[in-house]
Design an enzyme around this catalytic site. Structure first.
Site: not given
Length: 357
Positions: A57, A79, A211
């Site tokens: 965000e 959050c 790889r």
């Protein structure tokens, strides 16, 4: 409104795609994606940055500059607590967004429902649950760490048609073809850690790196072994990424690998305790590549969330090494069960992906 839902779905799917790019790169945080839209135009987008900061965000808001009146599409509840940075819910409020569409809620007790409550208390319209099924899959590792104190674990097996991973002389390179091996490297890149047992290290001395894909952030290499670690290729490749050694308390650790002592039972690693130790260090998604003894211990403990099997079109026979060591299954009802999710050819081989039933 049908048209609005179609529009919302399109932008949420974009946010999910952005978030998926962070898988294996953002632990211990979830791989979140965010898209900001105003008047049908994208004004900002972001995913959780490598290492877990900044959050999606924050990146999207910084890109937008002015997000007032915009709709924010976020793959996980913003959050609501102060950590290394301020709450993302507050950042959206301060940016004066007009609406927030959230795919799924966050079970973290510091957040769970509080981010949504903060937004609504500020007068912002909030819709929850769009594309929740996909978001729950994408965040399964983070959810597992929060709710079960262990990472989401994928067990990969590359075997012959009769389930063998090496010949009677121990030769195993290569059972599957180059296309399958490249697919495995892509899977490694989407996990926080690649894990093998000590037997695999002693037999192959692998590097366990990703790889030929041009990635900058390698997964952690985790070795489960009740012996002192001797692995020249792993040691020489330390500049590419860390090596963690899970072992019993009586094992003398190598001075070049991160030592993680774990509980044992009758001289055997307690894999439940091992997974808890990995979660405590931030792991959310672990990709296990065997060998047979480690695969058996994880299956027996009920720790395998996803099983990926590559089958090559050859047969070795009963004198070859089994892909899974003995499980002491005496009745079919005791056997670990998985549900088929996907089957597809990978070059000359066939890949099957199974989810725990």
């Amino acid at each position: 409104m049908p048209n609005q839902k179609k529009t919302d779905t399109r932008f949420m799917q974009l946010a999910l795609t952005l978030g998926q790019r962070g898988m294996g790169r953002v632990w211990p945080n979830p791989a979140v994606g965010c898209v900001l839209v105003r008047d049908g135009l994208i004004v900002g987008r972001g995913r959780t940055a490598d290492g877990g900061r900044p959050h999606a965000e924050v990146i999207a808001l910084a890109q937008a500059g002015d997000a007032s009146g915009a709709t924010a599409y976020v793959t996980l509840e913003p959050c609501a607590h102060h950590g290394q940075t301020g709450p993302c819910a507050q950042a959206l409020i301060d940016a004066h967004v007009g609406r927030v569409v959230i795919a799924t809620t966050d079970p973290d007790p510091r957040v769970s429902g509080r981010g949504i409550a903060m937004l609504r208390a500020a007068g912002i319209a909030v819709d929850v649950g769009l594309c929740a099924d996909q978001a729950d899959v994408d965040h399964a590792g983070f959810f597992s760490r929060v709710t079960h104190s262990r990472p989401f674990l994928t067990l990969k097996i590359a075997a012959t048609l009769d389930g063998r991973i090496a010949t009677s002389t121990g030769q195993s390179q290569w059972i599957t073809g180059a296309d399958a091996r490249r697919a495995v490297h892509m899977m490694r890149a989407r996990h926080d850690a690649v894990m093998v047992g000590g037997g695999t290290v002693r037999a192959d001395d692998p590097t366990l790196t990703v790889r030929d894909l041009g990635i900058a952030r390698q997964p952690v290499r985790v070795i489960v072994s009740n012996r002192t670690l001797v692995a020249p290729n792993l040691q020489d490749s330390l500049p590419q990424g860390p090596v963690w050694h899970l072992h019993g308390a009586d094992v003398v650790p190598s001075d070049w690998a991160t030592s993680i002592p774990c509980a044992t039972r009758n001289g055997t690693m307690d894999m439940g305790a091992a997974m808890t130790a990995l979660a405590a260090r931030g792991m959310t998604r672990v990709f296990c590549e065997g060998g047979g003894a480690l695969a058996a211990s994880l299956l027996a403990a009920g720790l395998v969330d996803e099983l990926v099997v590559f089958h090559a079109g050859c047969v070795i026979g009963a004198d070859g090494t089994a892909s899974v060591a003995g499980l002491n299954v005496r009745a079919l009802a005791e056997a670990p069960r998985f549900s088929l999710v996907e089957t597809r050819p990978i070059g000359a081989d066939v890949m099957q992906r199974w989810a725990r039933s």
